[in-house]
Design a protein around this motif. Sequence first.
Motif, PDB file in Angstrom:
ATOM      1  N   UNK A 314       1.008  -1.431   0.271  1.00  0.00           N
ATOM      2  CA  UNK A 314      -0.006  -0.435   0.051  1.00  0.00           C
ATOM      3  C   UNK A 314       1.112   1.530   0.042  1.00  0.00           C
ATOM      4  N   UNK A 315       0.705   2.235  -0.828  1.00  0.00           N
ATOM      5  CA  UNK A 315       1.639   3.686  -0.582  1.00  0.00           C
ATOM      6  C   UNK A 315       2.877   3.015  -1.716  1.00  0.00           C
ATOM      7  N   UNK A 316       3.122   1.991  -2.002  1.00  0.00           N
ATOM      8  CA  UNK A 316       4.394   1.969  -2.638  1.00  0.00           C
ATOM      9  C   UNK A 316       5.000   1.578  -1.381  1.00  0.00           C
ATOM     10  N   UNK A 317       4.892   1.386   0.021  1.00  0.00           N
ATOM     11  CA  UNK A 317       5.277   0.560   1.237  1.00  0.00           C
ATOM     12  C   UNK A 317       5.097   1.609   2.160  1.00  0.00           C
ATOM     13  N   UNK A 318       5.248   1.793   3.503  1.00  0.00           N
ATOM     14  CA  UNK A 318       5.264   2.387   5.150  1.00  0.00           C
ATOM     15  C   UNK A 318       4.136   3.248   5.139  1.00  0.00           C
ATOM     16  N   UNK A 319       4.242   4.818   5.348  1.00  0.00           N
ATOM     17  CA  UNK A 319       3.022   5.425   6.021  1.00  0.00           C
ATOM     18  C   UNK A 319       3.609   6.675   4.800  1.00  0.00           C
ATOM     19  N   UNK A 320       2.291   8.016   5.724  1.00  0.00           N
ATOM     20  CA  UNK A 320       2.947   9.184   4.765  1.00  0.00           C
ATOM     21  C   UNK A 320       1.395   8.724   3.250  1.00  0.00           C
ATOM     22  N   UNK A 321       0.420   8.504   3.476  1.00  0.00           N
ATOM     23  CA  UNK A 321      -0.420   8.441   3.023  1.00  0.00           C
ATOM     24  C   UNK A 321      -1.533   8.341   2.872  1.00  0.00           C
ATOM     25  N   UNK A 322      -2.273   8.237   2.195  1.00  0.00           N
ATOM     26  CA  UNK A 322      -3.850   7.269   2.246  1.00  0.00           C
ATOM     27  C   UNK A 322      -4.471   6.971   1.281  1.00  0.00           C
ATOM     28  N   UNK A 323      -5.396   5.738   1.301  1.00  0.00           N
ATOM     29  CA  UNK A 323      -6.204   5.681   0.358  1.00  0.00           C
ATOM     30  C   UNK A 323      -6.938   4.275   0.529  1.00  0.00           C
ATOM     31  N   UNK A 324      -7.057   4.171  -0.848  1.00  0.00           N
ATOM     32  CA  UNK A 324      -7.788   2.630  -1.007  1.00  0.00           C
ATOM     33  C   UNK A 324      -7.293   1.303  -1.213  1.00  0.00           C
ATOM     34  N   UNK A 325      -7.834   0.251  -0.553  1.00  0.00           N
ATOM     35  CA  UNK A 325      -7.796  -0.968  -1.801  1.00  0.00           C
ATOM     36  C   UNK A 325      -8.569  -2.192  -1.474  1.00  0.00           C
ATOM     37  N   UNK A 326      -8.439  -2.906  -2.398  1.00  0.00           N
ATOM     38  CA  UNK A 326      -9.975  -3.982  -2.610  1.00  0.00           C
ATOM     39  C   UNK A 326      -8.441  -5.265  -2.906  1.00  0.00           C
ATOM     40  N   UNK A 327      -9.172  -5.985  -2.228  1.00  0.00           N
ATOM     41  CA  UNK A 327      -8.235  -7.597  -2.223  1.00  0.00           C
ATOM     42  C   UNK A 327      -9.666  -8.653  -2.342  1.00  0.00           C
ATOM     43  N   UNK A 328      -8.968  -9.526  -3.545  1.00  0.00           N
ATOM     44  CA  UNK A 328      -9.746 -10.054  -3.952  1.00  0.00           C
ATOM     45  C   UNK A 328      -8.797 -11.534  -4.005  1.00  0.00           C
ATOM     46  N   UNK A 329      -9.584 -12.686  -3.678  1.00  0.00           N
ATOM     47  CA  UNK A 329      -9.007 -13.931  -3.869  1.00  0.00           C
ATOM     48  C   UNK A 329     -10.150 -14.923  -4.003  1.00  0.00           C
ATOM     49  N   UNK A 330      -9.361 -15.940  -4.810  1.00  0.00           N
ATOM     50  CA  UNK A 330     -10.098 -17.620  -5.048  1.00  0.00           C
ATOM     51  C   UNK A 330      -9.715 -18.712  -5.208  1.00  0.00           C
ATOM     52  N   UNK A 331     -10.548 -19.825  -5.270  1.00  0.00           N
ATOM     53  CA  UNK A 331      -9.417 -20.551  -4.792  1.00  0.00           C
ATOM     54  C   UNK A 331      -9.540 -22.381  -6.062  1.00  0.00           C
ATOM     55  N   UNK A 332      -8.970 -21.443  -6.281  1.00  0.00           N
ATOM     56  CA  UNK A 332      -9.146 -22.021  -8.019  1.00  0.00           C
ATOM     57  C   UNK A 332      -8.994 -23.918  -7.794  1.00  0.00           C
TER      58      UNK A 332
END
Length: 371
Positions: A314-332
């Motif tokens: 997230x944000x390239x790693x670490x701190x000094x940022x804010x924002x959204x993240x969407x994480x998806x996963x499927x067991x194929x």
Amino acid sequence: MKKIVLSLVALATILTASETEEVSSSESSFLDRIHFKGDMRLRYESIERDDKSNTYRTRYRLRLFTDIDLADNLLLETAVISGKDNPTSGNVTFRDDEPWSDYFFDVLELKILDIAYKFDNSTIKAGKQAYMMYRPIKSQLVWDNDVLLEGVNYNYTDNTNMVTLGVNQLHRRENEATSTGDINLFLAQYVLSTKLESSTLNIGAGFYYYDGIKGNSTPYAAGALGNTLVSGFYANDYHILEGFGELKFKDVLGKPFEIAASVAYNTAADDNNFGYDIGVQLGKAKNIGEWQVKYSYTDIEADAVFAAHSDSDNFGGGSAAKGHAIRTKYVFSKHVDIAGTFFFNTLYASKSATGVEADYERVQLDAIIKF
């Protein structure tokens, strides 16, 4: 693509050899005490940002775990993982101008080597080990998924309580010449779990005391990752107070559902010292055909957390940022998961390469092969 195919062929060869090898009865008895597992993650990634040129790359991460039962309650844990000298990532980027050997032998490292003693509801680990702290919906506000500790750590878990205590030291390989001393980490966390009528409520708090950071150089090659530096040295210590709440439902729309909120406050910094994370997850990708999707919003001021141990994606790693993240996963299948992660962030001016706020967008498409 050629290197990814070669990686799959090499992995298939290892799996085939392990399945067809014949052993005697005495060897089988000994091998019963040894437990192997591992995975290889193949990733395509794009990073588009306002303050720097865009990045498009293919990467892999390889993890090989071996556990040996030394006695009934005594376990030797080891793991060889790619991504040498990186405390929060095993990723290795494929490049056209590097020999094949560089992608495995030169980047592998024995990252886990510890003795674990388990008794009643307790576990004590000594050595290089995976963390034992609880993270609501796997929040990475304070701790990245792949953070490893070096020291002695204790965990107690029962139906309603979880206690984690530890004394550790950061193992630095980069910048040792400019180091002004060791960095130690003292940690404590408590989680209370309460079963409600249709859900489970987890409430927790932790305190993570880094000793020796202020006035020291960055311990890892990645640098400060958002923390404030003065003339190349940390401007603050990091004594982080964490609090969180998590509500877990067994059935919402026919799927497990979780919602959580976490906060982090660095008591050793006078400003830019607060961060928070809010997340929801629907589904649980455990068995074939199951899926999950998680949304989170994170806002971390520059010195709220020790950035080298926070989320490395997230944000390239670490701190000094804010924002959204969407994480998806499927067991194929039994041995294959597929996943996608999408970040839509804003870098604070202190982290942006141009000195003004910048948009940061990142996409990760993964295939995880388990063996």
